[in-house]
Design a protein around this motif. Structure first.
Motif, PDB file in Angstrom:
ATOM      1  N   UNK A  33       0.834  -1.191   0.000  1.00 45.11           N
ATOM      2  CA  UNK A  33       0.000   0.000   0.000  1.00 45.11           C
ATOM      3  C   UNK A  33       0.876   1.252   0.000  1.00 45.11           C
ATOM      4  N   UNK A  34       0.452   2.256  -0.770  1.00 42.19           N
ATOM      5  CA  UNK A  34       1.101   3.570  -0.774  1.00 42.19           C
ATOM      6  C   UNK A  34       0.401   4.398   0.286  1.00 42.19           C
ATOM      7  N   UNK A  68      -1.057   8.329  12.285  1.00 41.58           N
ATOM      8  CA  UNK A  68      -0.136   8.961  11.339  1.00 41.58           C
ATOM      9  C   UNK A  68      -0.575   8.720   9.896  1.00 41.58           C
ATOM     10  N   UNK A  69      -1.345   7.672   9.667  1.00 41.04           N
ATOM     11  CA  UNK A  69      -1.810   7.337   8.321  1.00 41.04           C
ATOM     12  C   UNK A  69      -3.122   8.052   8.044  1.00 41.04           C
ATOM     13  N   UNK A  70      -3.092   8.959   7.050  1.00 40.49           N
ATOM     14  CA  UNK A  70      -4.300   9.671   6.637  1.00 40.49           C
ATOM     15  C   UNK A  70      -5.070   8.834   5.621  1.00 40.49           C
ATOM     16  N   UNK A  71      -4.343   8.178   4.733  1.00 40.97           N
ATOM     17  CA  UNK A  71      -4.990   7.374   3.708  1.00 40.97           C
ATOM     18  C   UNK A  71      -3.998   6.399   3.105  1.00 40.97           C
ATOM     19  N   UNK A  72      -4.518   5.478   2.296  1.00 41.20           N
ATOM     20  CA  UNK A  72      -3.671   4.492   1.650  1.00 41.20           C
ATOM     21  C   UNK A  72      -4.353   3.996   0.392  1.00 41.20           C
ATOM     22  N   UNK A  73      -3.546   3.579  -0.572  1.00 42.52           N
ATOM     23  CA  UNK A  73      -4.037   3.002  -1.819  1.00 42.52           C
ATOM     24  C   UNK A  73      -3.215   1.767  -2.133  1.00 42.52           C
ATOM     25  N   UNK A  74      -3.874   0.729  -2.616  1.00 44.32           N
ATOM     26  CA  UNK A  74      -3.165  -0.489  -2.995  1.00 44.32           C
ATOM     27  C   UNK A  74      -2.325  -0.238  -4.244  1.00 44.32           C
ATOM     28  N   UNK A  75      -1.107  -0.771  -4.246  1.00 44.26           N
ATOM     29  CA  UNK A  75      -0.242  -0.662  -5.430  1.00 44.26           C
ATOM     30  C   UNK A  75       0.018  -2.021  -6.028  1.00 44.26           C
TER      31      UNK A  75
END
Length: 75
Positions: A33-34, A68-75
């Motif tokens: 994840x990014x 700390x993580x605002x969002x994530x996207x699968x790569x």
């Protein structure tokens, strides 16, 4: 004569709830994840990721990074 000096103010109407984004799918611990970060975090010993940098991690690390993580996207 009514004592208005110490009377409670009338209850204000509750503000309308802000629209809520649909929840993201559950994180798969085996996929990459990014991340979009709110603050710098140590993702491995002596390896730091900062906001604005591209940080790609395994899904099993996301929960440990907390707010700390605002969002994530699968790569």
């Amino acid at each position: 004569m009514a004592d208005t000096e110490n009377a409670a103010a009338p209850a204000a109407a509750a503000p309308a709830a802000a629209p809520v984004a649909p929840p993201k799918a559950a994180v798969d611990p085996t996929k990459n994840y990014r991340l979009k970060l709110a603050r710098a975090v140590e993702i491995a010993p002596k390896i730091w990721a900062r906001p604005g940098q591209e940080a790609i991690v395994k899904g099993n690390l996301i929960a440990g990074l907390g707010d700390a993580v605002i969002g994530y996207d699968e790569v």
